[in-house]
Design an enzyme around this catalytic site. Structure first.
Site, PDB file in Angstrom:
ATOM      1  N   CYS A 206       0.331   3.370   3.322  1.00  0.00           N
ATOM      2  CA  CYS A 206       1.162   2.790   4.337  1.00  0.00           C
ATOM      3  C   CYS A 206       2.804   3.034   4.349  1.00  0.00           C
ATOM      4  CB  CYS A 206       0.767   1.255   4.498  1.00  0.00           C
ATOM      5  SG  CYS A 206      -0.761   0.847   5.130  1.00  0.00           S
TER       6      CYS A 206
ATOM      7  N   ASN B  49     -12.837  10.118  -1.853  1.00  0.00           N
ATOM      8  CA  ASN B  49     -13.334   9.221  -2.893  1.00  0.00           C
ATOM      9  C   ASN B  49     -13.580   7.687  -2.409  1.00  0.00           C
ATOM     10  OD1 ASN B  49     -13.149  11.163  -5.212  1.00  0.00           O
ATOM     11  ND2 ASN B  49     -11.096  11.131  -5.313  1.00  0.00           N
TER      12      ASN B  49
ATOM     13  N   CYS C  99       0.893  -1.079  -0.099  1.00  0.00           N
ATOM     14  CA  CYS C  99      -0.179   0.118  -0.020  1.00  0.00           C
ATOM     15  C   CYS C  99       0.958   1.255   0.117  1.00  0.00           C
ATOM     16  CB  CYS C  99      -0.817  -0.013   1.325  1.00  0.00           C
ATOM     17  SG  CYS C  99      -1.674   1.642   1.492  1.00  0.00           S
TER      18      CYS C  99
ATOM     19  N   THR D  67      -8.113   5.530  -6.442  1.00  0.00           N
ATOM     20  CA  THR D  67      -7.115   4.588  -7.018  1.00  0.00           C
ATOM     21  C   THR D  67      -5.875   4.170  -5.921  1.00  0.00           C
ATOM     22  OG1 THR D  67      -5.674   6.613  -7.073  1.00  0.00           O
ATOM     23  CG2 THR D  67      -6.887   6.095  -9.090  1.00  0.00           C
TER      24      THR D  67
ATOM     25  N   HIS E 241      -8.224   8.473   2.309  1.00  0.00           N
ATOM     26  CA  HIS E 241      -7.384   9.614   2.574  1.00  0.00           C
ATOM     27  C   HIS E 241      -8.721  10.670   2.293  1.00  0.00           C
ATOM     28  CE1 HIS E 241      -7.224   7.483  -1.610  1.00  0.00           C
ATOM     29  NE2 HIS E 241      -7.220   8.789  -2.002  1.00  0.00           N
TER      30      HIS E 241
ATOM     31  N   HIS F 199      -6.401   3.091   0.369  1.00  0.00           N
ATOM     32  CA  HIS F 199      -6.137   3.465   1.726  1.00  0.00           C
ATOM     33  C   HIS F 199      -6.661   4.843   2.073  1.00  0.00           C
ATOM     34  CE1 HIS F 199      -2.911   3.874   5.291  1.00  0.00           C
ATOM     35  NE2 HIS F 199      -3.832   4.918   5.359  1.00  0.00           N
TER      36      HIS F 199
ATOM     37  N   ASP G  59      -0.160  16.170  -2.008  1.00  0.00           N
ATOM     38  CA  ASP G  59      -0.486  15.150  -3.331  1.00  0.00           C
ATOM     39  C   ASP G  59       0.644  15.339  -4.609  1.00  0.00           C
ATOM     40  OD1 ASP G  59      -3.164  13.785  -4.138  1.00  0.00           O
ATOM     41  OD2 ASP G  59      -1.660  14.157  -5.789  1.00  0.00           O
TER      42      ASP G  59
ATOM     43  N   GLY H  49     -13.244   6.957  -8.812  1.00  0.00           N
ATOM     44  CA  GLY H  49     -11.745   7.272  -9.033  1.00  0.00           C
ATOM     45  C   GLY H  49     -10.697   7.115  -7.956  1.00  0.00           C
TER      46      GLY H  49
END
Ligand code: 5GP
Ligand code: ZN
Length: 112
Positions: free
Chosen positions: A7, A86, A4, A94, A99, A97, A30, A92
């Site tokens: 992670c 999301n 991940c 992706t 967020h 995990h 981001d 969408g």
């Protein structure tokens, strides 16, 4: 969780531009911003969606929102900002995990 991305960012195995960290969560920039300011808030615990919230995780998620509200001005978001979470493929998502996208630093048009 193995494999991940978030992670690995939490564990420091992948570098990130962190703006905030405490025992429960991390906020970092981001890598592909869609607004002048685009941050991601992630819990340190791995789970994918709000469908996986139990009482403890719900408190964690509430604490994340409170922390965002308390610190947004330090991140240049005093003019207002948008939070986006999301959930799943059609939205969408992706990275599986949870967020919270934190978008701002400019006027944001509303859309779907
Ligand atoms: P999603 O599409 O799942 O809601 O959002 C995932 C976000 O994670 C995307 O905006 C993407 O640009 C960001 N992202 C993916 N990989 C990385 C990375 O390695 N580092 C950072 N900082 N952001 C990432
Ligand atoms: Zn994870």
């Amino acid at each position: 969780m193995k494999d991940c991305i978030f992670c690995k960012i939490v564990a420091g195995e992948i570098p990130s531009a962190k703006v905030y960290e405490d025992g429960e969560m991390l906020v970092f920039r981001d890598i592909a911003p869609v607004a002048n300011i685009h941050l991601l808030a992630v819990p340190k615990e791995h789970f994918a969606t709000v469908a996986e919230l139990d009482d403890r995780r719900a408190a964690l998620a509430g604490g994340m929102l409170r922390t965002i509200g308390a610190h947004a001005h330090e991140w240049g978001l005093e003019g207002g900002y948008r939070l986006v979470v999301n959930q799943g493929e059609a939205a969408g998502q992706t990275v599986p995990h949870l967020h919270i996208h934190i978008l701002g630093g400019e006027p944001l048009p509303w859309g779907k």
